[in-house]
Design a protein around this motif. Structure first.
Motif, PDB file in Angstrom:
ATOM      1  N   ALA A  39       0.800  -1.227   0.000  1.00  0.00           N
ATOM      2  CA  ALA A  39       0.000   0.000   0.000  1.00  0.00           C
ATOM      3  C   ALA A  39       0.830   1.274   0.000  1.00  0.00           C
ATOM      4  N   ALA A  40       1.881   1.321   0.779  1.00  0.00           N
ATOM      5  CA  ALA A  40       2.699   2.535   0.888  1.00  0.00           C
ATOM      6  C   ALA A  40       3.441   2.857  -0.401  1.00  0.00           C
ATOM      7  N   THR A  41       3.576   1.886  -1.288  1.00  0.00           N
ATOM      8  CA  THR A  41       4.322   2.100  -2.532  1.00  0.00           C
ATOM      9  C   THR A  41       3.417   2.404  -3.719  1.00  0.00           C
ATOM     10  N   GLU A  92      -2.236   6.700  -4.800  1.00  0.00           N
ATOM     11  CA  GLU A  92      -3.507   6.710  -4.073  1.00  0.00           C
ATOM     12  C   GLU A  92      -4.687   6.234  -4.925  1.00  0.00           C
ATOM     13  N   ASN A  93      -4.752   6.663  -6.186  1.00  0.00           N
ATOM     14  CA  ASN A  93      -5.883   6.252  -7.028  1.00  0.00           C
ATOM     15  C   ASN A  93      -5.829   4.760  -7.356  1.00  0.00           C
ATOM     16  N   ILE A  94      -4.643   4.213  -7.535  1.00  0.00           N
ATOM     17  CA  ILE A  94      -4.498   2.773  -7.789  1.00  0.00           C
ATOM     18  C   ILE A  94      -4.899   1.996  -6.538  1.00  0.00           C
ATOM     19  N   LEU A  95      -4.459   2.450  -5.398  1.00  0.00           N
ATOM     20  CA  LEU A  95      -4.808   1.805  -4.134  1.00  0.00           C
ATOM     21  C   LEU A  95      -6.323   1.821  -3.918  1.00  0.00           C
ATOM     22  N   GLU A  96      -6.965   2.918  -4.243  1.00  0.00           N
ATOM     23  CA  GLU A  96      -8.425   3.009  -4.117  1.00  0.00           C
ATOM     24  C   GLU A  96      -9.118   1.957  -4.992  1.00  0.00           C
ATOM     25  N   ILE A 111      -6.562   4.816 -16.852  1.00  0.00           N
ATOM     26  CA  ILE A 111      -5.640   3.767 -16.413  1.00  0.00           C
ATOM     27  C   ILE A 111      -6.497   2.518 -16.213  1.00  0.00           C
ATOM     28  N   ASP A 112      -5.974   1.359 -16.544  1.00  0.00           N
ATOM     29  CA  ASP A 112      -6.661   0.082 -16.311  1.00  0.00           C
ATOM     30  C   ASP A 112      -6.015  -0.662 -15.154  1.00  0.00           C
ATOM     31  N   VAL A 145     -10.879  -2.171 -13.532  1.00  0.00           N
ATOM     32  CA  VAL A 145     -11.190  -0.908 -12.884  1.00  0.00           C
ATOM     33  C   VAL A 145     -10.572   0.193 -13.734  1.00  0.00           C
ATOM     34  N   LYS A 146     -11.413   1.110 -14.195  1.00  0.00           N
ATOM     35  CA  LYS A 146     -10.979   2.225 -15.030  1.00  0.00           C
ATOM     36  C   LYS A 146     -10.832   3.454 -14.150  1.00  0.00           C
ATOM     37  N   ILE A 147      -9.643   4.087 -14.188  1.00  0.00           N
ATOM     38  CA  ILE A 147      -9.344   5.246 -13.361  1.00  0.00           C
ATOM     39  C   ILE A 147      -8.995   6.418 -14.276  1.00  0.00           C
TER      40      ILE A 147
END
Length: 153
Positions: A13-15, A18-22, A71-72, A149-151
């Motif tokens: 998580a720390a690496t 934020e949007n990918i982690l979400e 982003i996918d 998941v599309k970001i």
């Protein structure tokens, strides 16, 4: 590109951005087997998921693709598939440009493509500079349940 397993998200998580982690946390907390095929709202156009059920195909029948606005995160909830990855900078031959309407551009080839095996629990993150060829058979055809998941960028 990022490659990982959902079971390791807490340790990584720390690496992660934020949007990918979400997006990964959505995958962790959702009963993915219960989702119907199609679009699942997460946060409007900023983040949503596409639930896909399909059978993998031979690599030479699948076109490489890239996106410009999203982003996918491609997560295999069930099954296994190979996904090709190549740098957009090396790809020049456009087969079909649907970026304006559907945020996807298909390519005729993918020079310097590498293949990644994704099995149940595995995910990849593809950025707009990553050409990818999802849904390819590994050793044999496989039934796959994938959540993309599309970001929005």
């Amino acid at each position: 590109m990022i490659y990982g397993r959902l079971e390791n998200v807490a340790a990584e998580a720390a690496t992660l951005p934020e949007n990918i982690l979400e997006g990964l946390k959505f995958l962790e907390r959702t009963d993915l087997a219960a989702l119907p095929e199609g679009k699942v709202e997460i946060d409007g156009d900023r983040m949503f998921a596409l639930v896909q059920d399909y059978t993998t195909k031979p690599k030479d029948t699948v076109r490489p693709e890239a996106h410009k606005r999203y982003i996918d995160i491609q997560y295999v909830a069930l099954g296994r598939e190979q996904i090709g990855i190549a740098p957009l900078a090396k790809v020049s031959e456009i087969a079909e440009d649907l970026l304006e309407d559907k945020d996807v551009c298909f390519y005729s080839n993918a020079p310097e493509e590498s293949m990644i095996l994704l099995s149940t629990g595995g995910y990849t993150v593809f950025y707009p500079w990553d050409v990818h060829r999802p849904g390819c058979s590994a050793d044999a055809e496989s039934v796959v349940r994938k959540i993309v998941v599309k970001i929005a960028l």
